[in-house]
Design an enzyme around this catalytic site. Sequence first.
Site, PDB file in Angstrom:
ATOM      1  N   CYS A 117       0.852  -1.181   0.000  1.00 24.09           N
ATOM      2  CA  CYS A 117       0.000   0.000   0.000  1.00 24.09           C
ATOM      3  C   CYS A 117       0.889   1.232   0.000  1.00 24.09           C
ATOM      4  CB  CYS A 117      -0.901   0.027   1.234  1.00 24.09           C
ATOM      5  SG  CYS A 117      -1.943  -1.427   1.407  1.00 24.09           S
ATOM      6  N   ARG A 137       2.279   0.165  -5.779  1.00 18.19           N
ATOM      7  CA  ARG A 137       2.197  -0.513  -4.482  1.00 18.19           C
ATOM      8  C   ARG A 137       0.798  -1.041  -4.190  1.00 18.19           C
ATOM      9  NH1 ARG A 137       6.688   1.263  -1.322  1.00 18.19           N
ATOM     10  NH2 ARG A 137       5.622   0.656   0.580  1.00 18.19           N
ATOM     11  N   TRP A 174      -3.450  -2.115  -1.550  1.00 16.45           N
ATOM     12  CA  TRP A 174      -3.424  -3.511  -1.968  1.00 16.45           C
ATOM     13  C   TRP A 174      -4.103  -4.274  -0.841  1.00 16.45           C
ATOM     14  CZ3 TRP A 174      -1.411  -5.653  -6.490  1.00 16.45           C
ATOM     15  CH2 TRP A 174      -1.488  -7.054  -6.562  1.00 16.45           C
ATOM     16  N   ASN A 187      -0.082   1.022   6.023  1.00 19.36           N
ATOM     17  CA  ASN A 187       0.556   0.020   5.172  1.00 19.36           C
ATOM     18  C   ASN A 187       1.149  -1.035   6.096  1.00 19.36           C
ATOM     19  OD1 ASN A 187       1.917  -1.407   3.164  1.00 19.36           O
ATOM     20  ND2 ASN A 187       3.691  -0.056   3.248  1.00 19.36           N
ATOM     21  N   GLY A 188       0.771  -2.312   5.925  1.00 19.89           N
ATOM     22  CA  GLY A 188       1.304  -3.358   6.781  1.00 19.89           C
ATOM     23  C   GLY A 188       0.209  -4.277   7.277  1.00 19.89           C
ATOM     24  N   GLU A 225      21.946 -21.220   0.180  1.00 18.55           N
ATOM     25  CA  GLU A 225      21.719 -19.836  -0.246  1.00 18.55           C
ATOM     26  C   GLU A 225      22.733 -18.894   0.397  1.00 18.55           C
ATOM     27  OE1 GLU A 225      19.952 -16.245  -1.724  1.00 18.55           O
ATOM     28  OE2 GLU A 225      20.321 -18.272  -2.434  1.00 18.55           O
ATOM     29  N   LYS A 256      25.262 -16.508  -1.731  1.00 21.60           N
ATOM     30  CA  LYS A 256      25.312 -15.056  -1.567  1.00 21.60           C
ATOM     31  C   LYS A 256      26.742 -14.591  -1.301  1.00 21.60           C
ATOM     32  CE  LYS A 256      21.315 -13.628  -2.384  1.00 21.60           C
ATOM     33  NZ  LYS A 256      21.343 -14.647  -3.429  1.00 21.60           N
ATOM     34  N   GLU A 299      28.738 -14.792  -4.490  1.00 25.63           N
ATOM     35  CA  GLU A 299      28.293 -13.847  -5.511  1.00 25.63           C
ATOM     36  C   GLU A 299      28.889 -12.458  -5.327  1.00 25.63           C
ATOM     37  OE1 GLU A 299      23.880 -14.814  -7.159  1.00 25.63           O
ATOM     38  OE2 GLU A 299      23.988 -14.312  -5.041  1.00 25.63           O
ATOM     39  N   HIS A 355      31.249 -37.027   5.631  1.00 26.19           N
ATOM     40  CA  HIS A 355      31.449 -37.781   4.397  1.00 26.19           C
ATOM     41  C   HIS A 355      32.331 -37.026   3.409  1.00 26.19           C
ATOM     42  CE1 HIS A 355      28.618 -40.866   5.590  1.00 26.19           C
ATOM     43  NE2 HIS A 355      27.770 -39.903   5.959  1.00 26.19           N
ATOM     44  N   LYS A 366      21.495  -9.607 -13.776  1.00 30.64           N
ATOM     45  CA  LYS A 366      20.271  -9.768 -12.992  1.00 30.64           C
ATOM     46  C   LYS A 366      19.355 -10.812 -13.602  1.00 30.64           C
ATOM     47  CE  LYS A 366      17.441  -8.912  -9.688  1.00 30.64           C
ATOM     48  NZ  LYS A 366      17.779  -9.436  -8.360  1.00 30.64           N
TER      49      LYS A 366
END
Length: 608
Positions: free
Chosen positions: A2, A27, A74, A98-99, A480, A484, A487, A503, A603
């Site tokens: 929102c 938004r 929203w 908003n939230g 992940e 990161k 990257e 192992h 990207k």
Amino acid sequence: MCGIVGIIGNEPVAEEIVEALKRLEYRGYDSAGVATLENGHLDRRRAEGKLRNLEARLRSAPLVGKIGIGHTRWATHGAPTEGNAHPHATEKVAVVHNGIIENFRALKNELAGEGARFQTDTDTEVVAHLITRELLAGRDPAEAVRLTLERLEGTFALAILFDGDEDLLIGARRGSPLAVGHGDGEMYLGSDATALAPFTDRVTYLEDGDWVVLTHAGATIFDSLGHQVIRPTQRSLATALLVDKGNHRHFMAKEIYEQPEVVSHTLAHYIDMSEGLVRLPGDLPFDLADLKRITICACGTAYYAGLVGKYWFEKYARLPVDIDVASEFRYREVPLEPGGLAIFISQSGETADTLASLRYCSSEGQHILSIVNVQESSIARESETSFPTLAGPEIGVASTKAFTCQLAALACLAVAAGRQRGVLAEDDERKLVQALIEVPRLMSQALKLEPRIEALAKELSRARDVLYLGRGLNFPIALEGALKLKEISYIHAEGYAAGELKHGPIALIDEEVPVIVVAPSDTLFEKTISNMQEVAARGGRIVLLTDAEGAQAAGDQPFETLVLPQMYQFVQPLVYALPVQLIAYHTAVFMGTDVDQPRNLAKSVTVE
């Protein structure tokens, strides 16, 4: 998401508020509204649908007040109707929000028991009634807001207008962003600087937990403890065509901090917050109850989101899942039984290998469901069903907020599948949904670890190799985290299932190798800690990500322990993703690499 705007002006503000809301319409555009004070009294106009409907309403019934607030919505709680549109108001205040207010049901019941009459299905209306109750008890507006904020659980950005006071506007934020704009005898509030760009380039970004009292004379800011504080004012470069970094050094940092907000709105797209149940948008072209197997394809970070999804589907829906990186899947000529479901995950929706895998599955008679952040993308267009991740533009090459929004969408889909397949009872669904609703608040708490992580990054920057360990749902988070770090810092890092340590990878352990262990106190904690002890016995430098219970059980073995809040095991990946992102970010910043555009990466990978 929102968008909210507030203006204390010297001329009528309704038209300016609408123009500012147009910059925030990305938004949310389910409904919109404006409230102003005219001759000291609150008046408002609201409309269902896009902002042009609100503009038409204002043309037929103008608002001429010189102070006002506006909102483009929203929908989260309640249908996107005019009645549920913001601003919400009582005889004393008007509020835009908003939230997500997590404890709104308990607050609503409490207020209704005292005689408050509710007109909407939203969580926001409880804020207006809480403030009104304090005003009627004799508190001044600032004190009424302070006491109200103490009662709220969840995430929010708020702008509040008070009947009878044309020189007062109060804003507050927790989890969701809010900026203050400084004009010449005028003051502004906005969800981001782009909304304020037509009025001023002098912007103060509120920090998490801050609230601000605005008058024509300026802004007085308080922190979450009620102490008056000074926040820096800076020149904003925001324009209608420029995504602004805000008060962050890099887009990646901004996007990490946006996660409580964007995840809350992604969840709201798939959850009926009022009922506490999953409500998938639209009609699926297949029946989840009839599925025998799911195939998931993705690349990079999106593949790790799919790995988490595999755990969820198999545990909560008892659906077997095959998952593969799209660059391998597309060439394997996988035999697929017609009528199965294939899920494709991509931030851009243009990933070449993922798109090719989608076309193969479509030719093999699979139902196609995509989870993408760009709804006009090729993958979305070629899918039977597309689930949006409402992350907004992600500028940093290393994906952060898109990843957690992908997890949010997968979690909701897995719960829906479990319910439809008769694996989850309604009470079980409500427990899982409540855990998801709490995620944005838990994320905000996790972000408070940043100062400790920044100090830790100096140590990590000296390493040549870093290992990440995790089990179960947290094994993909270990993968992940390693990705990161590779990257953006260019440090070699690998993620392993903790049980695989003995192992082979344990041969790498010595006093020069940091080992980052993702181990909340869940059903697999004891097993993971046993692996951690194997590392400690060989001199490895352990960084433990856990909760208070886990930290106590681990004792003083770790070199560093980062303590996150307790949470339901189901949602751990969404929250534990944030500290591993911050570890990579601050290590890269300390090393001086190009965080937002790391070498050799793009990207959107639109070539093979």
